[in-house]
Design a protein around this motif. Structure first.
Motif, PDB file in Angstrom:
ATOM      1  N   GLY A 113       0.803  -1.228   0.000  1.00  0.00           N
ATOM      2  CA  GLY A 113       0.000   0.000   0.000  1.00  0.00           C
ATOM      3  C   GLY A 113       0.832   1.273   0.000  1.00  0.00           C
ATOM      4  N   LEU A 114       1.967   1.258  -0.680  1.00  0.00           N
ATOM      5  CA  LEU A 114       2.763   2.496  -0.768  1.00  0.00           C
ATOM      6  C   LEU A 114       1.931   3.589  -1.439  1.00  0.00           C
ATOM      7  CD1 LEU A 114       5.491   3.898  -0.282  1.00  0.00           C
ATOM      8  CD2 LEU A 114       6.181   3.168  -2.570  1.00  0.00           C
ATOM      9  N   LEU A 115       1.125   3.187  -2.415  1.00  0.00           N
ATOM     10  CA  LEU A 115       0.190   4.115  -3.044  1.00  0.00           C
ATOM     11  C   LEU A 115      -1.228   3.687  -2.713  1.00  0.00           C
ATOM     12  CD1 LEU A 115       1.566   4.290  -6.710  1.00  0.00           C
ATOM     13  CD2 LEU A 115       2.292   5.599  -4.708  1.00  0.00           C
ATOM     14  N   ALA A 120      -2.994   4.444  -7.802  1.00  0.00           N
ATOM     15  CA  ALA A 120      -2.541   3.399  -8.738  1.00  0.00           C
ATOM     16  C   ALA A 120      -3.437   3.373  -9.976  1.00  0.00           C
ATOM     17  CB  ALA A 120      -2.538   2.035  -8.050  1.00  0.00           C
ATOM     18  N   GLU A 121      -4.739   3.498  -9.765  1.00  0.00           N
ATOM     19  CA  GLU A 121      -5.684   3.501 -10.897  1.00  0.00           C
ATOM     20  C   GLU A 121      -5.438   4.701 -11.810  1.00  0.00           C
ATOM     21  OE1 GLU A 121      -7.757   1.525 -12.221  1.00  0.00           O
ATOM     22  OE2 GLU A 121      -8.657   2.959 -13.617  1.00  0.00           O
ATOM     23  N   TRP A 248       9.804  -0.839  -7.998  1.00  0.00           N
ATOM     24  CA  TRP A 248       8.859  -1.430  -8.946  1.00  0.00           C
ATOM     25  C   TRP A 248       7.462  -1.290  -8.348  1.00  0.00           C
ATOM     26  CZ3 TRP A 248       5.478  -5.692  -9.163  1.00  0.00           C
ATOM     27  CH2 TRP A 248       5.121  -6.131 -10.443  1.00  0.00           C
ATOM     28  N   LEU A 249       6.665  -0.446  -8.994  1.00  0.00           N
ATOM     29  CA  LEU A 249       5.319  -0.173  -8.477  1.00  0.00           C
ATOM     30  C   LEU A 249       4.309  -1.022  -9.238  1.00  0.00           C
ATOM     31  CD1 LEU A 249       5.204   3.734  -8.214  1.00  0.00           C
ATOM     32  CD2 LEU A 249       4.970   2.112  -6.324  1.00  0.00           C
ATOM     33  N   ALA A 250       3.605  -1.888  -8.522  1.00  0.00           N
ATOM     34  CA  ALA A 250       2.542  -2.684  -9.155  1.00  0.00           C
ATOM     35  C   ALA A 250       1.298  -1.807  -9.273  1.00  0.00           C
ATOM     36  CB  ALA A 250       2.239  -3.919  -8.308  1.00  0.00           C
ATOM     37  N   ALA A 307      -1.020  -6.172  -4.834  1.00  0.00           N
ATOM     38  CA  ALA A 307      -2.234  -5.387  -5.105  1.00  0.00           C
ATOM     39  C   ALA A 307      -1.806  -4.080  -5.764  1.00  0.00           C
ATOM     40  CB  ALA A 307      -2.969  -5.113  -3.796  1.00  0.00           C
ATOM     41  N   PRO A 308      -2.708  -3.446  -6.509  1.00  0.00           N
ATOM     42  CA  PRO A 308      -2.347  -2.154  -7.091  1.00  0.00           C
ATOM     43  C   PRO A 308      -1.911  -1.178  -5.993  1.00  0.00           C
ATOM     44  CG  PRO A 308      -4.427  -2.943  -7.990  1.00  0.00           C
ATOM     45  CD  PRO A 308      -4.074  -3.876  -6.874  1.00  0.00           C
ATOM     46  N   GLY A 309      -0.731  -0.607  -6.159  1.00  0.00           N
ATOM     47  CA  GLY A 309      -0.209   0.327  -5.158  1.00  0.00           C
ATOM     48  C   GLY A 309       0.866  -0.276  -4.278  1.00  0.00           C
ATOM     49  N   ASP A 310       1.037  -1.601  -4.334  1.00  0.00           N
ATOM     50  CA  ASP A 310       2.143  -2.233  -3.595  1.00  0.00           C
ATOM     51  C   ASP A 310       3.457  -1.961  -4.328  1.00  0.00           C
ATOM     52  OD1 ASP A 310       0.375  -3.284  -1.775  1.00  0.00           O
ATOM     53  OD2 ASP A 310       0.452  -5.338  -2.562  1.00  0.00           O
ATOM     54  N   ALA A 311       4.543  -1.914  -3.565  1.00  0.00           N
ATOM     55  CA  ALA A 311       5.846  -1.653  -4.168  1.00  0.00           C
ATOM     56  C   ALA A 311       6.822  -2.766  -3.823  1.00  0.00           C
ATOM     57  CB  ALA A 311       6.397  -0.321  -3.679  1.00  0.00           C
TER      58      ALA A 311
END
Ligand SMILES: [Fe+2]
Length: 354
Positions: A113-115, A120-121, A248-250, A307-311
């Motif tokens: 949850g970095l973002l 992320a979206e 690397w940002l997912a 998850a979207p926003g994980d780094a």
């Protein structure tokens, strides 16, 4: 709005004055402010041009070398080894010391949850916008004239990004250099600043960090059957004697059992380059599967779910590959940003002053 225009003009004049003095830090801060006050495609382009120019200037390199490089961490308790076996921390506990402990203990660190998912979206949509502008550069300026979504700087060297598609269909995969989208470069640098990354990395490296033109990439990837991505270490191309951190940002649900491809990593804190092109390797730059199987008897292989926003943070010694599996049926969006200790930034990657 004349006041806004006047403020932006003042900031621009200050930027030019600092640049004339060779003070890139202040020049870029003023130019960034000018663009925030009155966004324009030309200011965004100028920011990228100046960052590349500053990245290769001797004064910028010397400033980096002036610092010692401790890269040492005191004991950092509380790094949580989750099911993935790669240490994980929440954003509030991301520090240079924890990053050092994780990379030198396990080869990587995950920040959950970095973002926010909404950020992320938004970034995912922006990658689409950049790809659209790359595909149809004639039309894009009229859609949004104040933003340089895709404009190649004359300072950038190398072939433009490739777009992959089946005939008559939309673009499936793309890898676009962030520097080719000045609008996106501004967005991401502001984001990194809000996250405190430049100062965290300066602590980690013991000197300022640089990005680079070639290793700062917007990625959109379609799943492939029998993809056979090769195990590799980026130090094989970047050089062994550098100091680096890849953020690397997912931006998609990916990896593990998710519908989009993730990343396989060897959970290994040893910082050494393995032989390539041997042990059944398909390419001269990949580590062969038989060698990876032997390494995996001593250190586990992890395929974390993101998850979207994980780094995911790792370095040029971390052995990894894109995790492609036949059940994947969704696109993966991600942003890769290799940061280098300024004094070791590889010239061939075209360092970018940040
Ligand atoms: Fe890689």
């Amino acid at each position: 709005m004349p006041e806004v225009e006047a403020a932006s003009d003042t900031s621009l004049a200050q930027a030019l004055a600092f640049r004339a003095q060779g003070d890139w830090a202040r020049a870029l801060a003023c130019l960034t402010r000018a663009n925030a006050q009155r966004p324009s495609a030309s200011l965004q382009q100028q920011l990228v041009d100046w960052r590349i120019e500053a990245g290769r200037s001797p004064s910028a390199a010397a400033a980096g070398e002036a610092h010692s490089a401790p890269e040492r961490a005191s004991h950092a308790p509380g790094v949580d080894k989750g099911a993935s076996a790669i240490p994980e921390v929440p954003p509030g506990e991301l520090t240079a010391a924890r990053l050092h402990e994780a990379i030198h203990g396990s080869g990587a660190l995950i920040v959950r949850g970095l973002l926010d998912a909404s950020v992320a979206e938004e970034l995912r949509q922006q990658i689409e916008r950049v790809a659209g502008a790359r595909e149809d550069p004639e039309n894009f300026p009229s859609v949004e004239p104040e933003a340089a979504w895709y404009t190649r700087s004359s300072e950038v060297r190398g072939a433009p990004a490739q777009l992959f598609r089946r005939p008559g269909q939309a673009v499936e995969s793309s890898s676009i250099w962030v520097a080719d989208s000045p609008r996106m470069a501004c967005e991401l640098l502001a984001l990194y600043e809000r996250l405190g990354l430049p100062s965290l990395l300066e602590n980690y490296f013991g000197e300022p960090a640089r990005l680079s033109v070639k290793k700062w990439v917007l990625r959109k990837m379609a799943p492939k059957k029998n993809g056979n991505a090769g195990w590799h270490q980026d130090g094989r191309f970047l050089g062994e004697h550098i100091r680096s951190v890849n953020l690397w940002l997912a931006l998609s649900d990916c990896g593990g059992g998710a519908p989009a491809p993730g990343m396989d990593l060897l959970v290994d804190g040893r910082r050494e380059i393995h032989p390539t092109g041997t042990d059944g390797a398909w390419f001269d730059w990949t580590v062969g599967p038989e060698r990876v199987a032997r390494l995996a008897t001593e250190a586990p292989i992890s395929q974390p779910r993101f998850a979207p926003g994980d780094a995911l943070l790792f370095d040029h010694f971390s052995l990894h590959r894109t995790a492609l599996e036949d059940h994947h049926n969704a696109l993966r969006y991600a942003i890769e940003a290799w940061f280098f200790a300024a004094s070791t930034a590889p010239a061939r990657q075209q360092p970018l002053y940040i």
